[in-house]
Design an enzyme around this catalytic site. Structure first.
Site, mmCIF file in Angstrom:
data_model
loop_
_atom_site.group_PDB
_atom_site.id
_atom_site.type_symbol
_atom_site.label_atom_id
_atom_site.label_comp_id
_atom_site.label_asym_id
_atom_site.label_seq_id
_atom_site.Cartn_x
_atom_site.Cartn_y
_atom_site.Cartn_z
ATOM 1 N N GLU A 135 -38.669 17.393 3.480
ATOM 2 C CA GLU A 135 -38.834 16.297 2.515
ATOM 3 C C GLU A 135 -37.741 15.234 2.667
ATOM 4 O O GLU A 135 -36.655 15.543 3.142
ATOM 5 C CB GLU A 135 -38.674 16.866 1.084
ATOM 6 C CG GLU A 135 -39.937 17.054 0.318
ATOM 7 C CD GLU A 135 -40.645 15.771 -0.066
ATOM 8 O OE1 GLU A 135 -40.058 14.682 0.056
ATOM 9 O OE2 GLU A 135 -41.806 15.859 -0.488
ATOM 10 N N LYS A 151 -52.007 -3.296 -5.391
ATOM 11 C CA LYS A 151 -50.952 -2.814 -4.460
ATOM 12 C C LYS A 151 -51.566 -1.985 -3.349
ATOM 13 O O LYS A 151 -51.205 -2.117 -2.179
ATOM 14 C CB LYS A 151 -49.899 -2.006 -5.228
ATOM 15 C CG LYS A 151 -48.777 -1.481 -4.345
ATOM 16 C CD LYS A 151 -49.067 -0.079 -3.818
ATOM 17 C CE LYS A 151 -48.058 0.399 -2.814
ATOM 18 N NZ LYS A 151 -48.329 1.768 -2.351
ATOM 19 N N TRP A 195 -45.276 -3.030 -2.553
ATOM 20 C CA TRP A 195 -44.817 -3.140 -3.953
ATOM 21 C C TRP A 195 -44.041 -4.440 -4.158
ATOM 22 O O TRP A 195 -44.151 -5.070 -5.224
ATOM 23 C CB TRP A 195 -43.941 -1.933 -4.339
ATOM 24 C CG TRP A 195 -44.701 -0.683 -4.629
ATOM 25 C CD1 TRP A 195 -44.583 0.518 -3.985
ATOM 26 C CD2 TRP A 195 -45.696 -0.478 -5.655
ATOM 27 N NE1 TRP A 195 -45.448 1.444 -4.538
ATOM 28 C CE2 TRP A 195 -46.136 0.865 -5.558
ATOM 29 C CE3 TRP A 195 -46.259 -1.301 -6.626
ATOM 30 C CZ2 TRP A 195 -47.112 1.402 -6.398
ATOM 31 C CZ3 TRP A 195 -47.234 -0.768 -7.471
ATOM 32 C CH2 TRP A 195 -47.647 0.562 -7.356
ATOM 33 N N GLY A 216 -42.154 9.762 -3.153
ATOM 34 C CA GLY A 216 -42.698 11.063 -3.544
ATOM 35 C C GLY A 216 -43.425 11.071 -4.874
ATOM 36 O O GLY A 216 -44.049 12.062 -5.226
ATOM 37 N N VAL A 217 -43.342 9.975 -5.640
ATOM 38 C CA VAL A 217 -44.052 9.972 -6.931
ATOM 39 C C VAL A 217 -45.371 9.204 -6.801
ATOM 40 O O VAL A 217 -45.564 8.435 -5.864
ATOM 41 C CB VAL A 217 -43.179 9.439 -8.101
ATOM 42 C CG1 VAL A 217 -41.888 10.229 -8.212
ATOM 43 C CG2 VAL A 217 -42.888 7.962 -7.978
ATOM 44 N N SER A 273 -45.202 4.926 -9.709
ATOM 45 C CA SER A 273 -44.479 3.913 -8.922
ATOM 46 C C SER A 273 -44.648 2.534 -9.562
ATOM 47 O O SER A 273 -43.710 1.734 -9.588
ATOM 48 C CB SER A 273 -45.010 3.865 -7.488
ATOM 49 O OG SER A 273 -44.748 5.061 -6.821
ATOM 50 N N ASP A 283 -44.801 10.463 4.164
ATOM 51 C CA ASP A 283 -44.064 9.196 4.157
ATOM 52 C C ASP A 283 -42.559 9.448 4.226
ATOM 53 O O ASP A 283 -41.991 10.091 3.347
ATOM 54 C CB ASP A 283 -44.369 8.414 2.868
ATOM 55 C CG ASP A 283 -45.838 8.056 2.735
ATOM 56 O OD1 ASP A 283 -46.365 7.441 3.665
ATOM 57 O OD2 ASP A 283 -46.437 8.412 1.717
ATOM 58 N N ASP A 343 -43.682 16.776 4.238
ATOM 59 C CA ASP A 343 -43.991 15.556 3.508
ATOM 60 C C ASP A 343 -44.402 14.530 4.570
ATOM 61 O O ASP A 343 -44.084 14.705 5.754
ATOM 62 C CB ASP A 343 -42.729 15.110 2.759
ATOM 63 C CG ASP A 343 -42.859 13.741 2.158
ATOM 64 O OD1 ASP A 343 -43.841 13.512 1.440
ATOM 65 O OD2 ASP A 343 -41.980 12.898 2.411
ATOM 66 N N ASN A 402 -53.699 8.197 0.607
ATOM 67 C CA ASN A 402 -54.021 7.604 1.909
ATOM 68 C C ASN A 402 -53.664 8.535 3.065
ATOM 69 O O ASN A 402 -53.714 8.119 4.228
ATOM 70 C CB ASN A 402 -53.285 6.265 2.066
ATOM 71 C CG ASN A 402 -53.794 5.222 1.089
ATOM 72 O OD1 ASN A 402 -54.961 4.851 1.138
ATOM 73 N ND2 ASN A 402 -52.941 4.780 0.187
HETATM 74 P P1 B16 Z 1 -50.545 6.330 -2.318
HETATM 75 P P2 B16 Z 1 -45.202 11.356 0.097
HETATM 76 C C1 B16 Z 1 -45.829 9.324 -1.505
HETATM 77 O O1 B16 Z 1 -45.993 10.017 -0.324
HETATM 78 C C2 B16 Z 1 -44.873 8.157 -1.340
HETATM 79 O O2 B16 Z 1 -43.567 8.632 -1.019
HETATM 80 C C3 B16 Z 1 -44.808 7.407 -2.632
HETATM 81 O O3 B16 Z 1 -43.920 6.319 -2.512
HETATM 82 C C4 B16 Z 1 -46.206 6.918 -3.015
HETATM 83 O O4 B16 Z 1 -46.180 6.293 -4.284
HETATM 84 C C5 B16 Z 1 -47.147 8.124 -3.068
HETATM 85 O O5 B16 Z 1 -47.121 8.798 -1.834
HETATM 86 C C6 B16 Z 1 -48.568 7.728 -3.399
HETATM 87 O O6 B16 Z 1 -49.120 7.056 -2.300
HETATM 88 O O7 B16 Z 1 -50.389 5.101 -3.148
HETATM 89 O O8 B16 Z 1 -50.782 6.038 -0.851
HETATM 90 O O9 B16 Z 1 -51.537 7.311 -2.878
HETATM 91 O O10 B16 Z 1 -43.754 10.954 0.181
HETATM 92 O O11 B16 Z 1 -45.515 12.409 -0.940
HETATM 93 O O12 B16 Z 1 -45.807 11.641 1.445
HETATM 94 MG MG MG Z 2 -41.579 11.110 1.470
#
Ligand code: B16
Ligand code: MG
Length: 215
Positions: free
Chosen positions: A169, A76, A24, A46-47, A52, A10, A8, A118
């Site tokens: 994760e 955001k 946020w 993760g969502v 979110s 983030d 994972d 991103n």
């Molecule tokens: P974006 P991961 C997730 O990344 C984040 O944990 C989550 O908080 C965020 O909403 C999601 O990416 C979408 O991110 O807005 O940049 O597309 O934990 O799966 O690496």
């Molecule tokens: Mg994460």
């Protein structure tokens, strides 16, 4: 026998989870929501971006149309991407590069499984891209964690079977997704003990038993 590790992004390899929280929080204030807090942010990990947003909106009274929600999510993301401008290798979490180098030496394939759209920019700016064999991210999938899609796409790109992959994760949604993908899991981060993974460790900088994890 594990032949690939899917990370994972983030909260595991980089500290961008704090930037998501800052973005946020800023959006919440802009629309008059003052109650948004870290506990809510924990559920966002993760969502997807739209899911979110719903967690933020739960804290307010106002109802928004689908089109307005898209605008809010874009606002955001603009704040978040702006915060990413200064991102560099200092955002890489302790122990991450050492582990990536160790896995390379062991000829274990390295994948990314992140729902973030991103992901490419984060991997480039932090220099992590040089260690990664395949990336599966929000741009490749239609269902975010806890759906297993992002990890199954990663395994497929790596040319591996799910049972040959270990997922690392930091989120509840991510560990549920790894289980649903029938992959082994290691939980890290502040919530590691609560996540019901196969293995857990507070941080990637702690000594890990790679014979056990990969065996
Ligand atoms: P974006 P991961 C997730 O990344 C984040 O944990 C989550 O908080 C965020 O909403 C999601 O990416 C979408 O991110 O807005 O940049 O597309 O934990 O799966 O690496
Ligand atoms: Mg994460």
């Amino acid at each position: 026998m594990i032949k690939g590790v899917i990370f994972d992004l983030d909260g595991v390899l980089v500290s961008t989870d704090e930037l998501h929280y800052a973005a946020w929080s800023q959006l919440a204030k802009m629309i008059g929501i003052t109650e948004f807090n870290r506990e809510d942010n924990q559920r966002q990990k993760g969502v997807s971006r739209m899911e979110s947003l719903e967690i933020v909106l739960e804290k307010g009274e106002k109802c928004y149309s689908d089109a307005e929600k898209v605008l809010l999510a874009n606002m955001k993301n603009d704040i978040y991407v702006n915060l990413l401008t200064d991102l560099d290798q200092e955002a890489v979490l302790p122990g991450a590069v050492e582990i990536l180098m160790r896995l390379k030496k062991l000829e274990i394939k390295i994948g990314i499984g992140s729902v973030s759209k991103n992901t490419p920019i984060i991997l480039e700016k932090t220099g992590l891209i040089t260690y990664i064999d395949e990336v599966s991210c929000g741009l490749d999938i239609t269902n975010s964690k806890p759906d297993p899609e992002v990890f199954l796409v990663a395994a497929n790109k790596l040319g591996l079977q799910p049972k040959e992959c270990l997922v690392i994760e930091d989120s509840k949604a991510g560990i549920i997704a790894a289980r649903a993908a029938e992959m082994r899991s290691l939980a890290v981060g502040p919530e590691h003990k609560k996540l019901d993974a196969d293995y857990c460790s507070e941080s990637l900088s702690n000594e890990l038993d790679w014979n056990l994890l990969l065996g």
